[in-house]
Design an enzyme around this catalytic site. Structure first.
Site, PDB file in Angstrom:
ATOM      1  N   PRO A 177      94.521 -49.091 -31.045  1.00 54.13           N
ATOM      2  CG  PRO A 177      92.956 -47.503 -30.445  1.00 54.13           C
ATOM      3  CD  PRO A 177      94.356 -47.940 -30.155  1.00 54.13           C
ATOM      4  CG  ASN A 178      89.967 -49.503 -34.584  1.00 52.35           C
ATOM      5  OD1 ASN A 178      89.225 -50.468 -34.394  1.00 52.35           O
ATOM      6  ND2 ASN A 178      89.732 -48.320 -34.065  1.00 52.35           N
TER       7      ASN A 178
ATOM      8  NE  ARG B 277      91.250 -48.064 -39.183  1.00 54.21           N
ATOM      9  CZ  ARG B 277      91.971 -47.356 -38.323  1.00 54.21           C
ATOM     10  NH1 ARG B 277      93.193 -47.755 -37.992  1.00 54.21           N
ATOM     11  NH2 ARG B 277      91.502 -46.272 -37.799  1.00 54.21           N
TER      12      ARG B 277
ATOM     13  CE1 TYR C   1      95.027 -44.728 -40.967  1.00 57.30           C
ATOM     14  CE2 TYR C   1      92.877 -45.701 -41.418  1.00 57.30           C
ATOM     15  CZ  TYR C   1      93.664 -44.760 -40.770  1.00 57.30           C
ATOM     16  OH  TYR C   1      93.082 -43.839 -39.932  1.00 57.30           O
TER      17      TYR C   1
ATOM     18  CG  ASN D 186      99.789 -45.731 -35.383  1.00 59.63           C
ATOM     19  OD1 ASN D 186      98.994 -44.956 -34.855  1.00 59.63           O
ATOM     20  ND2 ASN D 186      99.718 -46.078 -36.654  1.00 59.63           N
TER      21      ASN D 186
ATOM     22  CB  ALA E 287      91.128 -43.365 -32.512  1.00 61.60           C
TER      23      ALA E 287
ATOM     24  CG  ASP F  62      98.357 -38.048 -17.211  1.00 59.61           C
ATOM     25  OD1 ASP F  62      98.866 -37.023 -17.700  1.00 59.61           O
ATOM     26  OD2 ASP F  62      97.301 -38.035 -16.549  1.00 59.61           O
TER      27      ASP F  62
ATOM     28  CD  GLU G  95     101.927 -38.527 -31.864  1.00 57.22           C
ATOM     29  OE1 GLU G  95     102.492 -37.731 -31.076  1.00 57.22           O
ATOM     30  OE2 GLU G  95     100.827 -38.291 -32.390  1.00 57.22           O
TER      31      GLU G  95
ATOM     32  CG  HIS H 235      99.922 -40.630 -36.403  1.00 58.10           C
ATOM     33  ND1 HIS H 235      99.007 -41.274 -35.616  1.00 58.10           N
ATOM     34  CD2 HIS H 235     100.500 -39.679 -35.628  1.00 58.10           C
ATOM     35  CE1 HIS H 235      99.015 -40.727 -34.411  1.00 58.10           C
ATOM     36  NE2 HIS H 235      99.925 -39.759 -34.390  1.00 58.10           N
TER      37      HIS H 235
ATOM     38  NE  ARG I 111      92.754 -39.538 -42.305  1.00 58.66           N
ATOM     39  CZ  ARG I 111      92.630 -40.670 -41.582  1.00 58.66           C
ATOM     40  NH1 ARG I 111      93.677 -41.151 -40.926  1.00 58.66           N
ATOM     41  NH2 ARG I 111      91.484 -41.311 -41.546  1.00 58.66           N
TER      42      ARG I 111
ATOM     43  NE  ARG J  92      91.085 -39.101 -38.967  1.00 60.65           N
ATOM     44  CZ  ARG J  92      90.592 -40.225 -38.422  1.00 60.65           C
ATOM     45  NH1 ARG J  92      91.253 -40.839 -37.462  1.00 60.65           N
ATOM     46  NH2 ARG J  92      89.464 -40.739 -38.843  1.00 60.65           N
TER      47      ARG J  92
END
Ligand code: DQA
Length: 147
Positions: free
Chosen positions: A10-11, A18, A23, A79, A82, A92, A103, A105, A112, A116
């Site tokens: 998301p986002n 943003r 970012y 990524n 949130a 799961d 993973e 980021h 931060r 987070r």
């Protein structure tokens, strides 16, 4: 040709505009182009997907699990945005579908807000990369080829 799936949550479609101080100015299209270039250099077929919807991400993880089990896919670079900090359902899905996952980021989530620092994804990830901006995706794809 072996396959890699790059998933953005998301986002991340808002990248570029943003919170650029966190970012950066690069867009999602820039991220996906870099991933394609990395794949081409390593002889991999890279597919990039983004969704703001948890269920859609889960469906893609299930598909990836089947492709990993069948052989053509070596893993997923994700990524989770949130959902990292909230989603037991993504945890799961990764575990249940047997997905080899890195993973990623863009920002250093440990430097931060305290909330987070917790990730539901990290316990089921093969590795975690944070704080290296777009290079995190490149390193994630490279890592999958070396596991
Ligand atoms: C992020 C970090 C998350 O905390 C945040 O919710 C994001 C982006 C990152 O790439 O730094 O959406 O995953």
């Amino acid at each position: 040709m072996k396959k890699v799936l790059v998933l953005n949550g998301p986002n991340l479609n808002l990248l570029g505009t943003r919170e650029p101080q966190i970012y950066g100015r690069e867009t999602l299209a820039d991220v996906e182009r870099l991933c394609q270039q990395t794949g081409a250099a390593l002889g991999l077929e890279v597919t990039c997907r983004q969704s703001n919807h948890e269920g859609q991400l889960i469906d893609w993880l299930h598909e990836a699990g089947r492709e990993i089990a069948a052989g053509p896919m070596i893993g997923v670079v994700m990524n989770p945005g949130a959902y990292t900090h909230t989603s037991i359902a993504l945890h799961d899905a990764i575990k249940g579908a047997g997905v080899t996952l890195i993973e990623v980021h863009l920002s250093n989530v440990h430097a931060r807000e305290p909330w987070r620092r917790h990730s539901y994804i990290s316990p089921v990830a093969r590795g975690v990369i944070a704080g290296l901006g777009l290079q995190g995706y490149v390193l994630g794809i490279e890592a999958l080829t070396r596991l």
